[in-house]
Design an enzyme around this catalytic site. Structure first.
Site, mmCIF file in Angstrom:
data_model
loop_
_atom_site.group_PDB
_atom_site.id
_atom_site.type_symbol
_atom_site.label_atom_id
_atom_site.label_comp_id
_atom_site.label_asym_id
_atom_site.label_seq_id
_atom_site.Cartn_x
_atom_site.Cartn_y
_atom_site.Cartn_z
ATOM 1 N N ASN A 42 45.248 37.641 0.317
ATOM 2 C CA ASN A 42 44.093 37.981 -0.512
ATOM 3 C C ASN A 42 43.716 36.765 -1.360
ATOM 4 O O ASN A 42 44.584 36.022 -1.827
ATOM 5 C CB ASN A 42 44.331 39.233 -1.359
ATOM 6 C CG ASN A 42 45.564 39.179 -2.233
ATOM 7 O OD1 ASN A 42 46.543 38.519 -1.913
ATOM 8 N ND2 ASN A 42 45.523 39.868 -3.364
ATOM 9 N N GLU A 44 41.274 35.966 -4.549
ATOM 10 C CA GLU A 44 40.434 36.560 -5.595
ATOM 11 C C GLU A 44 39.492 35.523 -6.192
ATOM 12 O O GLU A 44 39.597 34.325 -5.904
ATOM 13 C CB GLU A 44 41.333 37.193 -6.668
ATOM 14 C CG GLU A 44 42.180 38.309 -6.066
ATOM 15 C CD GLU A 44 43.001 39.081 -7.070
ATOM 16 O OE1 GLU A 44 43.189 38.608 -8.213
ATOM 17 O OE2 GLU A 44 43.460 40.184 -6.695
ATOM 18 N N CYS A 53 40.284 40.771 0.796
ATOM 19 C CA CYS A 53 41.622 41.262 1.137
ATOM 20 C C CYS A 53 42.271 40.389 2.211
ATOM 21 O O CYS A 53 41.589 39.772 3.054
ATOM 22 C CB CYS A 53 41.549 42.675 1.702
ATOM 23 S SG CYS A 53 40.958 43.907 0.545
ATOM 24 N N GLU A 55 43.852 41.333 4.846
ATOM 25 C CA GLU A 55 43.619 41.816 6.217
ATOM 26 C C GLU A 55 42.353 41.202 6.806
ATOM 27 O O GLU A 55 42.321 40.792 7.967
ATOM 28 C CB GLU A 55 43.470 43.342 6.246
ATOM 29 C CG GLU A 55 44.701 44.103 5.832
ATOM 30 C CD GLU A 55 44.734 44.415 4.343
ATOM 31 O OE1 GLU A 55 44.352 43.550 3.526
ATOM 32 O OE2 GLU A 55 45.156 45.528 4.001
ATOM 33 N N CYS A 86 42.280 49.092 2.781
ATOM 34 C CA CYS A 86 41.078 49.658 2.160
ATOM 35 C C CYS A 86 40.045 49.987 3.238
ATOM 36 O O CYS A 86 40.144 49.541 4.381
ATOM 37 C CB CYS A 86 40.509 48.700 1.112
ATOM 38 S SG CYS A 86 39.517 47.363 1.803
ATOM 39 N N CYS A 89 38.377 47.020 5.091
ATOM 40 C CA CYS A 89 39.238 46.373 6.087
ATOM 41 C C CYS A 89 39.403 47.258 7.321
ATOM 42 O O CYS A 89 39.454 46.759 8.447
ATOM 43 C CB CYS A 89 40.600 46.031 5.482
ATOM 44 S SG CYS A 89 40.468 44.693 4.279
HETATM 45 N N1 THU Z 1 44.140 43.948 -1.361
HETATM 46 C C1 THU Z 1 44.437 43.440 -0.128
HETATM 47 O O1 THU Z 1 44.440 42.229 0.086
HETATM 48 N N2 THU Z 1 44.711 44.322 0.865
HETATM 49 C C2 THU Z 1 44.840 45.666 0.702
HETATM 50 O O2 THU Z 1 45.125 46.391 1.663
HETATM 51 C C3 THU Z 1 44.621 46.271 -0.624
HETATM 52 C C4 THU Z 1 44.055 45.352 -1.658
HETATM 53 C C5 THU Z 1 43.920 43.003 -2.462
HETATM 54 C C6 THU Z 1 42.548 42.916 -3.022
HETATM 55 C C7 THU Z 1 42.815 42.397 -4.415
HETATM 56 O O3 THU Z 1 42.964 40.983 -4.356
HETATM 57 C C8 THU Z 1 44.166 42.979 -4.780
HETATM 58 O O4 THU Z 1 44.760 43.355 -3.543
HETATM 59 C C9 THU Z 1 44.115 44.170 -5.704
HETATM 60 O O5 THU Z 1 43.230 45.112 -5.239
#
Ligand code: THU
Length: 132
Positions: A42, A44, A53, A55, A86, A89
């Site tokens: 991930n 940000e 994310c 994925e 999510c 994804c």
């Molecule tokens: N996130 C992912 O990378 N994958 C998931 O399946 C759930 C959420 C990340 C997005 C964000 O950077 C952090 O987790 C918190 O939501």
């Protein structure tokens, strides 16, 4: 790939997660039908909505390298429970394989959950077949 190897790979990859806002690190590995592996973390952003994310990064990485034959998507977090992907994804993975296997691990507890994407995202959005 053996589970032990996969977990040790994931422990390295998750170190590259950029999650200074949520402090929730995620790594993903996409495995293609031919056994090739593509990674994602991930990433940000200070403008929160621009975060992506792990994925989706892994899927886009596979596609960028010419591999759309996604078979398995492995997800790794450091939370107590394995997370499920999510909705965004799920839709992105289903573009390439609506029946992909999703395997989620907690790197902290070693717990693992396995789903078929069909069950996580029934009736996914598809455009009509324009060739008709
Ligand atoms: N996130 C992912 O990378 N994958 C998931 O399946 C759930 C959420 C990340 C997005 C964000 O950077 C952090 O987790 C918190 O939501």
């Amino acid at each position: 790939m053996e589970e032990k190897e996969l977990l040790s790979l994931a422990r390295g990859i998750i170190e590259n997660s950029y999650a200074p806002y949520s402090n929730f690190r995620v790594a993903a590995i996409v495995e293609t039908r031919s056994g090739k592996l593509y990674y994602g973390v991930n990433v940000e952003n200070a403008s929160y909505g621009l975060s992506i994310c792990a994925e989706r990064v892994a899927v886009f990485n596979a596609v960028t390298h010419g591999h759309r034959d996604i078979e398995n998507v492995y997800i790794f977090t450091e939370s107590d429970q394995p997370v499920s992907p999510c909705g965004a994804c799920r839709q992105v993975i289903s573009e390439f394989n609506p029946k992909a296997t999703i395997v989620s691990y907690s790197l902290r507890t070693g717990d693992k959950v396995v789903w078929n994407l069909e069950d996580l995202l029934p009736h996914q959005f598809r455009l009509e077949d324009k060739s008709k």
